[in-house]
Design an enzyme around this catalytic site. Structure first.
Site, mmCIF file in Angstrom:
data_model
loop_
_atom_site.group_PDB
_atom_site.id
_atom_site.type_symbol
_atom_site.label_atom_id
_atom_site.label_comp_id
_atom_site.label_asym_id
_atom_site.label_seq_id
_atom_site.Cartn_x
_atom_site.Cartn_y
_atom_site.Cartn_z
ATOM 1 N N ASP A 35 -1.717 -0.666 4.395
ATOM 2 C CA ASP A 35 -1.488 0.712 3.959
ATOM 3 C C ASP A 35 -0.054 0.899 3.464
ATOM 4 O OD1 ASP A 35 -2.042 3.381 3.524
ATOM 5 O OD2 ASP A 35 -1.602 3.985 5.582
ATOM 6 N N GLY A 36 0.097 1.679 2.395
ATOM 7 C CA GLY A 36 1.430 2.051 1.940
ATOM 8 C C GLY A 36 1.804 1.567 0.557
ATOM 9 N N ARG A 38 1.023 2.698 -2.434
ATOM 10 C CA ARG A 38 1.390 3.771 -3.360
ATOM 11 C C ARG A 38 2.738 4.380 -2.990
ATOM 12 N NH1 ARG A 38 -3.692 7.598 -4.642
ATOM 13 N NH2 ARG A 38 -3.881 7.759 -2.372
ATOM 14 N N HIS A 52 0.112 -1.902 -5.810
ATOM 15 C CA HIS A 52 -1.098 -2.626 -5.408
ATOM 16 C C HIS A 52 -0.954 -4.126 -5.658
ATOM 17 C CE1 HIS A 52 -3.197 0.938 -4.350
ATOM 18 N NE2 HIS A 52 -3.396 1.386 -5.582
ATOM 19 N N ASN A 83 -11.848 5.520 -0.803
ATOM 20 C CA ASN A 83 -10.955 5.069 -1.874
ATOM 21 C C ASN A 83 -11.640 4.993 -3.232
ATOM 22 O OD1 ASN A 83 -9.167 2.700 0.251
ATOM 23 N ND2 ASN A 83 -8.770 4.873 -0.145
ATOM 24 N N ARG A 86 -10.922 7.650 -5.945
ATOM 25 C CA ARG A 86 -9.636 7.811 -6.603
ATOM 26 C C ARG A 86 -9.836 7.888 -8.124
ATOM 27 N NH1 ARG A 86 -5.573 3.664 -3.292
ATOM 28 N NH2 ARG A 86 -5.591 4.844 -1.308
ATOM 29 N N ARG A 204 -1.718 -1.589 11.770
ATOM 30 C CA ARG A 204 -1.686 -0.710 10.597
ATOM 31 C C ARG A 204 -0.242 -0.494 10.176
ATOM 32 N NH1 ARG A 204 -5.091 4.665 8.978
ATOM 33 N NH2 ARG A 204 -4.002 5.048 7.011
#
Length: 255
Positions: A35-36, A38, A52, A83, A86, A204
């Site tokens: 995660d993270g 963006r 990405h 997701n 999006r 996470r």
């Protein structure tokens, strides 16, 4: 875009952390929510696609670290059922990056792969590539990777119950009897991770402290580790800290 050089003492600290893990408990199965991407890109005023891409490259580093420390199974939360809603532009770019990552896994003869999720949510080219990847038999397997792509934890449980019921019907089992005898193991036999041990450690990144639907059934007794670092910036030292934290815990399995 240049990357920041690590501090001169970073390598020394990393080696000291690694030595401290000798003889300690190492999780056999690690589940990772990457995660993270963006937010990391936004901090650098870069495109979301760049975030990405760097995140996908980090996955290969992470898998190498896992092999180094004897982790046997890794489950990667790559793309949730949410997701896929999006923007088309971002989703198309992300799916291409995931496909490229799969190609790289395909060339690694030490890694086997299983798929987790709903293939009908994916474009045909990606679903077909994922199927081919799961069918290959690596020559020198050291690590098994579960790719959660188009995955939702609630959907997994529903899919497991549906398959259980279909199996019971096929075997002409009485539904009232099934309702009386149904237990946890009956459902576990039909999960995406059937036959595998549940994750010992769930990590996470990005500071978020929630599962977001990831392995809702399997993580009932897993140790949780929440890391503030955004995934593309996740370093080996962050991984070692997670292992150290895990080694210092006493697992009670609900007792």
């Amino acid at each position: 875009m240049t990357r920041r050089r690590p501090h001169p003492l970073y390598g020394l600290y990393e080696r000291r952390l690694a030595r401290s893990l000798r003889g300690q408990r190492i999780p056999e199965h690690i589940a990772m929510t990457v995660d993270g991407n963006r937010r990391w890109a936004k901090q650098l005023n870069a495109s979301v696609g760049h975030g990405h891409q760097v995140g996908a490259e980090k996955i290969h580093d992470f898998l190498g670290w896992c092999q180094e420390f004897g982790v046997q199974v890794v489950t990667l939360y790559m793309l949730s059922t949410e997701n896929v809603n999006r923007s088309k532009e971002e989703l198309d770019e992300l799916l291409v990056i995931i496909a490229t990552m799969m190609d790289r896994l395909d060339s690694d003869d030490t890694i086997s792969v299983s798929a987790m999720g709903a293939p009908e949510l994916l474009p045909d080219y990606l679903a077909e590539r994922l199927i081919r990847l799961t069918q290959r038999k690596p020559a020198k397997e050291k690590l098994h990777v579960n790719l959660a792509v188009g995955y939702g934890g609630r959907r997994e449980i529903v899919d497991a119950v549906r398959e259980l019921l279909r199996d019971a019907v096929a075997q002409h089992q009485d539904m009232a009897e099934l309702a009386e005898t149904l237990d946890v193991e009956d459902i576990s036999r039909f999960l995406y991770t059937r036959g595998q041990r549940d994750p010992d450690l769930v990590i996470r990144t990005s500071g978020e402290q929630r599962l977001s639907g990831f392995l809702l059934w399997q993580s009932a007794y897993s140790e949780m580790y929440f890391c503030e670092v955004l995934w593309p910036a996740f370093r080996k030292v962050d991984f070692l800290r997670a292992l150290r934290d895990y080694a210092g815990r006493h697992r009670r399995y609900g007792s």
